[in-house]
Scaffold this motif. Sequence first.
Motif, PDB file in Angstrom:
ATOM      1  N   LYS B  84      26.378   5.931  46.358  1.00  0.00           N
ATOM      2  CA  LYS B  84      26.097   6.681  47.579  1.00  0.00           C
ATOM      3  C   LYS B  84      27.366   7.321  48.129  1.00  0.00           C
ATOM      4  N   ARG B  88      27.915  11.241  48.698  1.00  0.00           N
ATOM      5  CA  ARG B  88      28.265  11.759  50.022  1.00  0.00           C
ATOM      6  C   ARG B  88      29.528  12.632  49.929  1.00  0.00           C
ATOM      7  N   ILE B 105      32.124   7.562  54.979  1.00  0.00           N
ATOM      8  CA  ILE B 105      31.785   6.852  53.735  1.00  0.00           C
ATOM      9  C   ILE B 105      32.228   5.402  53.755  1.00  0.00           C
TER      10      ILE B 105
END
Lengths: 389, 292
Positions: B84, B88, B105
């Motif tokens: 992820k 991102r 993040i």
Amino acid sequence: MPATAPAPERHLVAHLARFSGELRHVGVPVGLRDEIDGAAALRFIDIGDPEEVRLALRSALKIPRRWWAAFDRLFDESWRRAALPHPARDRNAPRIPRRWRGDENTEAPLARIRRQLDERTGTGEAEVPDADGELPGYSPRALLRKKVFDECTPDDLRDMERLLERLAARIATRPSRRLVPSARGPVVDVRRSFRRSLAHGGELVELARRARAVELPSLVVLCDTSGSMDACSRFLLAFVFALRKVTRRTEIFAFNTSLTRLTPWLRTGDVTGTLERLARNVEDWSGGTRIGECLLAFVDNHLRHTVRSDTTVLILSDGLDRGDTGSLETALLAIRRRARRIIWLNPLMGDPRYRPEAKGMQAALPHVDRLVPAHNLEALEALLPMIER
Amino acid sequence: MRPEIRALQEAMRRADYIAEPSIVTAVHLARAMEKPLLVEGDAGVGKTEIAKVMAALMETELIRLQCYEGLDVNTALYEWNYQKQLLRLRMGADETEADHLEGVIFGRRYLLERPLLRAITRETAPVLLIDEIDRADEGFEAFLLEVLSDFQVTIPELGTIRATHRPLVVLTSNRSREIGDALRRRCLYLYIEHPAFAKEVEIIRAKVPGISDALAVQITHVVQGLRARRLMKPPGVAETLDWARALVTLHQDHLDADIVSETLGCVVKDQHDISLLHAEDVETLLAGAGAG
């Protein structure tokens, strides 16, 4: 049962402190932090119920299983009797049962051991050169290595101890299952790689890696200190001392007619001083041997938390046993199943005519991975690679 | 006995855990003092069971961390969700404010909670079971210290996360190695021994429905006789229960030499031990059982 007139807290804490002191006095490990926990625990239980106090203190003071007997005895003698209903008692003098008040009066076997140690370590300076004409202090390494321990002079001893330390430093290591950062290990370290990629705006330019950590071997030494082994025990212990510095974990036990855990005694690293302390404290040092019973005692009380699958067990003994061999076999079998390997060091093997015919040795052989000589430094040196992996 | 302790004992009994006073006292103290409880003892004496029963009693979640050699922070505490995070990063490639991006993040959204972190971030205090701590490396213990003494976790990118509610922590150890002093000092200590005769009979009755009293007594006699011998793997309560269940399944209402020999594998789970138990031994054990 309701609490019998709750005592003032301060009074109770003082009592607990004294009780902890008595526990420490008999060797039960109790720290200040434990005392604090103990005091806190007493607030949550019924202090009028002695059994509940006992259970709570045993838990809060973290008394290990092997100390339960001592704890219970002291609890009965000291805590319970001195407990709350007798405020008249002189509370400034910690009451210590007589049998724990030192043992200076058991000098007889001691004196003998001191004398033996003195004879060997040579406190007298006016020592005559050896029969083979070697001058004191002149000990070329090569010769020293082959010299049988029984024939050593005090100077030899000192040199040997130095040599032993150098030997021990060479001991190698084994890879662990734990992963640690490494320049070119086989496993990609995602967390560190990702962190590094941030320097390049999220491009994975280079991967950080991990490899298996290197772990030092662990060692358990069971050392026979009976009369027939006297000449060797000193060197073997010196060797083990030296090894302690390069192993992850070393536990040392001495046995003759009973088993004693020596590990706590070896903190100083001073061989002579420690040996004297040992001789003073180990029951029946230089007495006879009951290998089987002693090893069984080891299996029952220490095996589980000292021996793991990466542990090498060294047994230093000549196998001249007075006990029955059945228990020796049972004990070795139990150790064998837990340990990485068992190495039996036998000083008698220095003699080329020696055959392991003693009853004890015969019984032990099938369960031992290696039987090696241990009569001089060269033999001990040959032992190192066996401990390594 | 304090009423709270008695009540706890009753509650544990209702949850089919027959607890001796030493166990109840220790569990009570662990809760009252908010300290972790270190439980040691032979295999199969019910160490892990304590955590399960307590979770059931407190009607809360049981979070379990099984230890093994090589267990590290990434599996025990937290891990970043790299996929992820990377995604991102790609999406926000044109974002000029690097600081802002980093803040995003490395936020809670991208954090994967592992058991220890989960245990201290729950809304209601769970029971945290750290099972077989002796299997983990010694280095791992040191790492546990922060979590267990302050109930807080420090994540470099995020800062320190404190427990909202302190979990009840139970650590178990089979004593395959000595637990370090530092960790031991932070816990309360409980050593569980094999149960006494009456207690073991009671356990069988509670856990194996439909067993006859006579059989439960006989089984206990034999098992306790076995423990008194020098076996490599002495049977624990778990083995007793296995055996009792096996016998009930076979519709046995008493023990005899034949059925013992046939089902011995339920109790004695070691080839060497089985070979040690000769036929006459079984007779002796049974004779003891009959006499009781």
